[in-house]
Scaffold this active site. Structure first.
Site, PDB file in Angstrom:
ATOM      1  N   ASN A  36       0.838  -1.200   0.000  1.00 42.68           N
ATOM      2  CA  ASN A  36       0.000   0.000   0.000  1.00 42.68           C
ATOM      3  C   ASN A  36       0.873   1.249   0.000  1.00 42.68           C
ATOM      4  O   ASN A  36       1.951   1.282   0.601  1.00 42.68           O
ATOM      5  CB  ASN A  36      -1.034   0.015   1.127  1.00 42.68           C
ATOM      6  CG  ASN A  36      -0.502  -0.234   2.507  1.00 42.68           C
ATOM      7  OD1 ASN A  36       0.548  -0.851   2.689  1.00 42.68           O
ATOM      8  ND2 ASN A  36      -1.227   0.225   3.512  1.00 42.68           N
ATOM      9  N   ILE A  37       0.388   2.250  -0.728  1.00 41.80           N
ATOM     10  CA  ILE A  37       1.122   3.507  -0.918  1.00 41.80           C
ATOM     11  C   ILE A  37       0.157   4.631  -0.577  1.00 41.80           C
ATOM     12  O   ILE A  37      -0.787   4.894  -1.336  1.00 41.80           O
ATOM     13  CB  ILE A  37       1.613   3.632  -2.381  1.00 41.80           C
ATOM     14  CG1 ILE A  37       2.458   2.404  -2.761  1.00 41.80           C
ATOM     15  CG2 ILE A  37       2.401   4.929  -2.553  1.00 41.80           C
ATOM     16  CD1 ILE A  37       2.743   2.302  -4.263  1.00 41.80           C
ATOM     17  N   GLU A  38       0.364   5.241   0.592  1.00 43.45           N
ATOM     18  CA  GLU A  38      -0.592   6.248   1.062  1.00 43.45           C
ATOM     19  C   GLU A  38      -0.266   7.615   0.495  1.00 43.45           C
ATOM     20  O   GLU A  38       0.780   7.823  -0.138  1.00 43.45           O
ATOM     21  CB  GLU A  38      -0.609   6.251   2.599  1.00 43.45           C
ATOM     22  CG  GLU A  38      -1.099   4.908   3.112  1.00 43.45           C
ATOM     23  CD  GLU A  38      -1.351   4.852   4.595  1.00 43.45           C
ATOM     24  OE1 GLU A  38      -0.847   5.713   5.335  1.00 43.45           O
ATOM     25  OE2 GLU A  38      -2.079   3.918   4.999  1.00 43.45           O
ATOM     26  N   CYS A  47      -4.101   0.721  -2.517  1.00 46.99           N
ATOM     27  CA  CYS A  47      -3.961  -0.506  -1.715  1.00 46.99           C
ATOM     28  C   CYS A  47      -2.908  -1.442  -2.331  1.00 46.99           C
ATOM     29  O   CYS A  47      -2.616  -1.372  -3.530  1.00 46.99           O
ATOM     30  CB  CYS A  47      -5.284  -1.258  -1.665  1.00 46.99           C
ATOM     31  SG  CYS A  47      -6.561  -0.479  -0.682  1.00 46.99           S
ATOM     32  N   GLU A  49      -3.126  -4.604  -3.021  1.00 45.83           N
ATOM     33  CA  GLU A  49      -3.674  -5.487  -4.058  1.00 45.83           C
ATOM     34  C   GLU A  49      -3.683  -4.798  -5.412  1.00 45.83           C
ATOM     35  O   GLU A  49      -3.331  -5.375  -6.435  1.00 45.83           O
ATOM     36  CB  GLU A  49      -5.109  -5.898  -3.706  1.00 45.83           C
ATOM     37  CG  GLU A  49      -5.261  -6.665  -2.412  1.00 45.83           C
ATOM     38  CD  GLU A  49      -5.475  -5.771  -1.201  1.00 45.83           C
ATOM     39  OE1 GLU A  49      -4.836  -4.696  -1.101  1.00 45.83           O
ATOM     40  OE2 GLU A  49      -6.272  -6.152  -0.336  1.00 45.83           O
ATOM     41  N   CYS A  88     -10.310  -4.745   0.519  1.00 45.83           N
ATOM     42  CA  CYS A  88     -11.398  -3.761   0.585  1.00 45.83           C
ATOM     43  C   CYS A  88     -12.315  -3.925  -0.639  1.00 45.83           C
ATOM     44  O   CYS A  88     -11.974  -4.613  -1.614  1.00 45.83           O
ATOM     45  CB  CYS A  88     -10.834  -2.345   0.654  1.00 45.83           C
ATOM     46  SG  CYS A  88     -10.271  -1.696  -0.928  1.00 45.83           S
ATOM     47  N   CYS A  91     -10.816  -2.941  -4.062  1.00 45.44           N
ATOM     48  CA  CYS A  91      -9.870  -3.950  -4.588  1.00 45.44           C
ATOM     49  C   CYS A  91     -10.617  -5.185  -5.091  1.00 45.44           C
ATOM     50  O   CYS A  91     -10.235  -5.762  -6.121  1.00 45.44           O
ATOM     51  CB  CYS A  91      -8.844  -4.335  -3.526  1.00 45.44           C
ATOM     52  SG  CYS A  91      -7.640  -3.018  -3.250  1.00 45.44           S
TER      53      CYS A  91
HETATM   54  N1  THU Z   1      -5.337  -1.290   2.564  1.00 48.62           N
HETATM   55  C1  THU Z   1      -4.807  -2.132   1.621  1.00 48.62           C
HETATM   56  O1  THU Z   1      -3.655  -1.933   1.183  1.00 48.62           O
HETATM   57  N2  THU Z   1      -5.579  -3.155   1.174  1.00 48.62           N
HETATM   58  C2  THU Z   1      -6.863  -3.391   1.586  1.00 48.62           C
HETATM   59  O2  THU Z   1      -7.581  -4.141   0.963  1.00 48.62           O
HETATM   60  C3  THU Z   1      -7.345  -2.729   2.803  1.00 48.62           C
HETATM   61  C4  THU Z   1      -6.686  -1.414   3.091  1.00 48.62           C
HETATM   62  C5  THU Z   1      -4.520  -0.162   3.041  1.00 48.62           C
HETATM   63  C6  THU Z   1      -5.014   1.196   2.612  1.00 48.62           C
HETATM   64  C7  THU Z   1      -4.424   2.084   3.685  1.00 48.62           C
HETATM   65  O3  THU Z   1      -3.101   2.410   3.313  1.00 48.62           O
HETATM   66  C8  THU Z   1      -4.366   1.188   4.912  1.00 48.62           C
HETATM   67  O4  THU Z   1      -4.501  -0.142   4.445  1.00 48.62           O
HETATM   68  C9  THU Z   1      -5.443   1.465   5.945  1.00 48.62           C
HETATM   69  O5  THU Z   1      -6.701   1.440   5.367  1.00 48.62           O
END
Ligand code: THU
Length: 132
Positions: A36-38, A47, A49, A88, A91
Site C-alpha cells: 500500500n502507498i498512502e 492498496c 492489491e 477492501c 480492490c
Molecule cells: N489497505 C490495503 O492496502 N488493502 C486493503 O484491501 C485494505 C486497506 C490499506 C489502505 C491504507 O493504506 C491502509 O490499508 C489502511 O486502510
C-alpha cells in the site's frame, strides 16, 4: 504468502501505519508484488492489491491464478503484529475486472493460519465487464 508478508515492509504508510503486502500469481507462474502507498490527501492512497495488479497489467499480463494478502500493524521500530487483511471493496471490484469467479484470494488470520477463498465467495453477484 511469505512474499506478501515480506512486502509489508515496503509499504509507504505514514498516516495509518498499517502495512499491507500482496503477491499476485499469474497463470504462467510469475509473481507480481505490491504494497500500500498512502497519500497526504488520503483518498489518493493505493492498496497493496491494486499496486500488484496494476504492475502486472501494465506489463501486459492478463491471466491470473491467485493473490496472497498480508497485513501488519506497527509495534515498536521495525516490528509488525500480523493482523487479518481481507481486501477492501474497491480492490475486490478491481480484481473482478481481470479475474474469474474461481480466482483464489489467500488470506491469513491473526495467528498466521492460511485461508483460501474464491473471488465469487468474497464478491458474490458482482458486476463485471460482461454486464455492459
Ligand atoms: N489497505 C490495503 O492496502 N488493502 C486493503 O484491501 C485494505 C486497506 C490499506 C489502505 C491504507 O493504506 C491502509 O490499508 C489502511 O486502510
Amino acid at each position: 504468502m511469505q512474499t506478501a508478508m515480506d512486502m509489508r515492509y515496503k509499504s509507504y504508510v505514514p498516516y495509518s501505519h498499517f502495512h499491507v503486502g500482496a503477491a499476485l500469481l499469474t497463470n504462467e507462474g510469475y509473481v507480481y508484488t505490491g504494497c500500500n502507498i498512502e497519500n497526504s490527501s488520503y483518498g489518493a492512497t493505493n492498496c497493496a492489491e491494486r499496486t500488484a495488479l496494476f504492475k502486472a497489467i501494465s506489463e501486459g499480463e492478463r491471466e491470473f491464478e491467485a493473490i496472497a494478502i498480508a497485513a501488519g500493524r506497527e509495534e515498536g521500530i521495525g516490528d509488525l503484529i500480523t493482523v487479518p487483511a481481507p481486501p477492501c471493496g474497491i480492490c475486490r471490484q478491481v480484481i473482478r475486472e481481470f479475474c474469474g469467479p474461481d480466482f483464489k484470494i489467500v488470506l491469513h488470520d491473526k495467528e498466521g493460519n492460511i485461508k483460501v477463498y474464491t473471488l465469487s465467495e468474497l464478491l458474490p453477484e458482482s458486476f463485471g465487464p460482461e454486464n455492459l
